[in-house]
Write an enzyme that holds these catalytic residues in place. Sequence first.
Site, PDB file in Angstrom:
ATOM      1  N   VAL A 291      52.054  27.524  31.081  1.00 41.97           N
ATOM      2  CA  VAL A 291      52.509  27.011  32.091  1.00 41.97           C
ATOM      3  C   VAL A 291      51.478  26.652  32.793  1.00 41.97           C
ATOM      4  O   VAL A 291      51.390  25.381  34.344  1.00 41.97           O
ATOM      5  CB  VAL A 291      53.821  27.754  32.334  1.00 41.97           C
ATOM      6  CG1 VAL A 291      54.436  27.779  33.849  1.00 41.97           C
ATOM      7  CG2 VAL A 291      54.978  28.071  31.839  1.00 41.97           C
ATOM      8  N   CYS A 292      50.616  28.092  33.173  1.00 32.02           N
ATOM      9  CA  CYS A 292      49.599  28.098  34.557  1.00 32.02           C
ATOM     10  C   CYS A 292      48.454  26.857  34.087  1.00 32.02           C
ATOM     11  O   CYS A 292      47.974  25.890  34.804  1.00 32.02           O
ATOM     12  CB  CYS A 292      48.828  28.620  34.355  1.00 32.02           C
ATOM     13  SG  CYS A 292      49.365  30.189  34.863  1.00 32.02           S
ATOM     14  N   THR A 293      48.211  26.258  32.640  1.00 30.05           N
ATOM     15  CA  THR A 293      47.483  24.816  32.836  1.00 30.05           C
ATOM     16  C   THR A 293      48.412  23.504  32.943  1.00 30.05           C
ATOM     17  O   THR A 293      47.654  22.418  33.605  1.00 30.05           O
ATOM     18  CB  THR A 293      47.122  25.245  31.439  1.00 30.05           C
ATOM     19  OG1 THR A 293      46.291  26.297  30.608  1.00 30.05           O
ATOM     20  CG2 THR A 293      46.290  23.611  30.691  1.00 30.05           C
TER      21      THR A 293
END
Length: 217
Positions: free
Chosen positions: A44-46
């Site tokens: 998700v952070c990517t």
Amino acid sequence: MALRINDIAPDFTADTTEGQISFHDWIGDGYAVLFSHPKDFTPVCTTELGQMAGMVDEFAKRDAKIIGISVDPVEDHHKWKSDIQSLTGNQVSYPMIGDPDLKIAKLYDMLPAEETRTDGRTPADNATVRSVFVIGPDKKVKLSLTYPMTTGRNFDEILRALDSIRLTAQHKVATPANWQQGADVIVTPAVSDDEAREKFGEFEQRLPYLRTVKQPG
């Protein structure tokens, strides 16, 4: 102690992918958006870092700088940047803070101050390091939002909120629910009817305590 709206954002010195910074000096006279991540190479952070990389110009139009932070070393951030660009097509041009000792995560109350373990931490251990802070030129916190790890952040909403924050700092108005640029705004209760007419022209009295006008500026 929890950080609240209008608290001074804690200052710090840290290593980033763009070299060492002193946070308040780096902010300068504009706004800053600090957004945090529980671990590098997380799915998700990517997507989020790539989304922000594609929105740098939109934030710059609003006199706002972007800075990311993850509780991993800077050298890992540099490796992560290639994945981010490969996935999203956007090159990360903003600094990413390394926080392997959790100093800044704890300073911003994203992890308990008494947390001491730094080795072998998983994203789940750092799940609360998922906050966005908008910080003003006065170095005060203007907005904070914290998301679960499974819910990607809506950075269009951060832009919308930043537009409201900047508008309401300049004029004695507030913005209603779901406000967008160009929509009517609310005259704050601190402004008398006479002052409202002088500043904004005629207003619409929607309720005894709610007056609306065209967006100023």
